[in-house]
Motif scaffolding. Sequence first.
Motif, PDB file in Angstrom:
ATOM      1  N   GLN A  41       7.557   8.680  13.108  1.00 59.76           N
ATOM      2  CA  GLN A  41       6.128   8.973  12.949  1.00 59.76           C
ATOM      3  C   GLN A  41       5.739  10.308  13.620  1.00 59.76           C
ATOM      4  N   GLU A  42       6.661  11.266  13.471  1.00 59.95           N
ATOM      5  CA  GLU A  42       6.380  12.602  14.005  1.00 59.95           C
ATOM      6  C   GLU A  42       5.216  13.228  13.253  1.00 59.95           C
ATOM      7  N   GLN A  43       4.355  13.894  13.985  1.00 56.97           N
ATOM      8  CA  GLN A  43       3.200  14.556  13.350  1.00 56.97           C
ATOM      9  C   GLN A  43       3.489  16.027  13.041  1.00 56.97           C
ATOM     10  N   THR A  89       2.800  11.128   5.282  1.00 59.29           N
ATOM     11  CA  THR A  89       1.344  11.294   5.340  1.00 59.29           C
ATOM     12  C   THR A  89       0.807  11.392   6.760  1.00 59.29           C
ATOM     13  N   GLN A  90       1.668  11.079   7.739  1.00 59.99           N
ATOM     14  CA  GLN A  90       1.207  11.161   9.126  1.00 59.99           C
ATOM     15  C   GLN A  90       1.218  12.594   9.650  1.00 59.99           C
ATOM     16  N   LEU A  91       1.875  13.521   8.915  1.00 58.26           N
ATOM     17  CA  LEU A  91       2.020  14.901   9.387  1.00 58.26           C
ATOM     18  C   LEU A  91       0.677  15.602   9.563  1.00 58.26           C
ATOM     19  N   GLN A 132      -0.489  15.312  -1.034  1.00 50.78           N
ATOM     20  CA  GLN A 132      -0.666  13.954  -0.521  1.00 50.78           C
ATOM     21  C   GLN A 132      -0.579  13.894   1.004  1.00 50.78           C
ATOM     22  N   LEU A 133      -0.290  15.010   1.637  1.00 52.10           N
ATOM     23  CA  LEU A 133      -0.238  15.049   3.106  1.00 52.10           C
ATOM     24  C   LEU A 133      -1.647  15.285   3.643  1.00 52.10           C
ATOM     25  N   VAL A 134      -2.487  14.312   3.467  1.00 53.34           N
ATOM     26  CA  VAL A 134      -3.929  14.482   3.658  1.00 53.34           C
ATOM     27  C   VAL A 134      -4.342  14.689   5.111  1.00 53.34           C
ATOM     28  N   ASN A 135      -3.416  14.480   6.041  1.00 56.76           N
ATOM     29  CA  ASN A 135      -3.754  14.673   7.450  1.00 56.76           C
ATOM     30  C   ASN A 135      -3.337  16.052   7.975  1.00 56.76           C
ATOM     31  N   LEU A 136      -2.749  16.879   7.101  1.00 57.95           N
ATOM     32  CA  LEU A 136      -2.300  18.209   7.534  1.00 57.95           C
ATOM     33  C   LEU A 136      -3.453  19.048   8.070  1.00 57.95           C
TER      34      LEU A 136
END
Length: 559
Positions: free
Chosen positions: A73-75, A95-97, A116-120
Amino acid sequence: METKEFEFRPAKETARSKSPGGIVGRLSNFARNKARHSLSEKGSNSVGGSGSGAFERPRKDLLKEFQKCKEAQEQRLDLSSIEITSIPSPIKELTQLTELFLYKNKLTCLPTEIGQLVNLKKLGLSENALTSLPDSLASLEALETLDLRHNKLTEVPSVIYKITSLETLWLRYNRIVAVDQQIGNLIKLKMLDVRENKIRELPSAIGKLTSLVVCLVSYNHLTRVPEEIGECHSLTQLDLQHNDLSELPYSIGRLTNLVRIGIRYNKIRCIPSELEMCEQLEEFIVESNHLQMLPPNLLTMLPKIHTVNLSRNELTAFPAGGPQQFVSTVTINMEHNLISKIPIGIFSKATRLTKLNLKENELVSLPLDMGSWTSITELNLSTNQLKVLPEDIEKLVNLEILVLSNNQLKKLPNQIGNLKKLRELDLEENELETVPTEIGFLQHLTKLWVQSNKIVTLPRSIGNLCSLQDLRLGENNLTAIPEEIGHLDSLKSLYLNDNSSLHNLPFELALCQSLEIMSIENSPLSQIPPEITAGGPSLVIQYLKMQGPYRGVVMAAGQ
């Protein structure tokens, strides 16, 4: 103005990522240095396969990297400098990135799954070969920082205008020819860098970027700046240097938070008087334009200015504003203009002034109050028409560098010896016939250049210059070199070339143990055997060592 660079690089694994706000506030020289530390430079533990592939650079297994990142779960994921040509679609599962770095690879496109990497929050894509971006990036509603430097974009990808969360946008070193009006959608943008592209015009919508703090547009083809730039009230830095601007908009005066404005190397003929409203300006650098004058009292109205650079313009006189305009100034550069006179008293309030450059003007004399310039440490008056150096030069007691080359000086005042802090003295290309004995008092002098004069003899006191490293005496009328030259223990370079009456050298020259460079071309040295001089400076020094009375001393020192 030397516009400083912004840094945006992935932090080291052990370091904590810096916030975009911190990035905007921090300057570095990173972007000029293409050689970056990368994963590939650290090597890899993977083993090469058999056959021809065994000698190829090991590449990471991206799917394994993705899996490892997902499980932990690395960001933050850094895949820089590993020659990636494409990104596998399973990246969509990460998606946690919040930070993804793909610097210095061989990407020509990105997969739609990146959307889809909505937290970037940070996406680094510098030094690839991207020509476009997928529309799916519009879904990155948390993205604050996007780095696209060193790619092959010919336009700003339209999707960028839809990422309204952006605060920092790097587009330097591309092939972009235009910025669309849609740039006005990026109302949160704090830093915009589009340097080194082919942009001819900024859109009026730039004025909607009221959060913009730094705007860097140098090295483009701008011919105008829209009046709407004046609506960017938060701007502290505006870099417009190396463009084709002939004027600045009057609205520039509304940028009251401006600290630096870069307008060097344009075609500007006049500065709008409204600039006097920018009272936070610390630098006034307008080098290489077509200015013939400044608005009256402009510099006086800018109380925080510490650097003034008016070089390479068409000024015939100092700016109107009197002594008050230089109260806070530390550095003044007015070289390569048409100035013929320094007004008396112009620096009477410049108590902080340390560097003054008036090189390449038309000065024929120096003002009577020159002795009051006591704070100056560096003074460059080269390439003028000065015939006399005033005796009051001795009052410039803090002077460390004095450049008077290419003038018409026939003598130096004896008072030159009172400049006890002087480190460099350049008197090349004058009409000097002598050097005063007092030169020997300059114990800190490391550089003395008097080549291309009419000097016949040197004072014996030259041997007192214990710090002297570079002595240039070429192209004079020297008939002899004083034996005291042997006392110059620090001397590294000695130029004696083109002295047509110089027939011998003192044996003491062999005592200069630090000497590395000596030039004797076109000096006859007829009293030294021709087979020695034909062998060059090294053989001449060897001859002086072996034939002179100091052979034992020299040999002992060399052991």
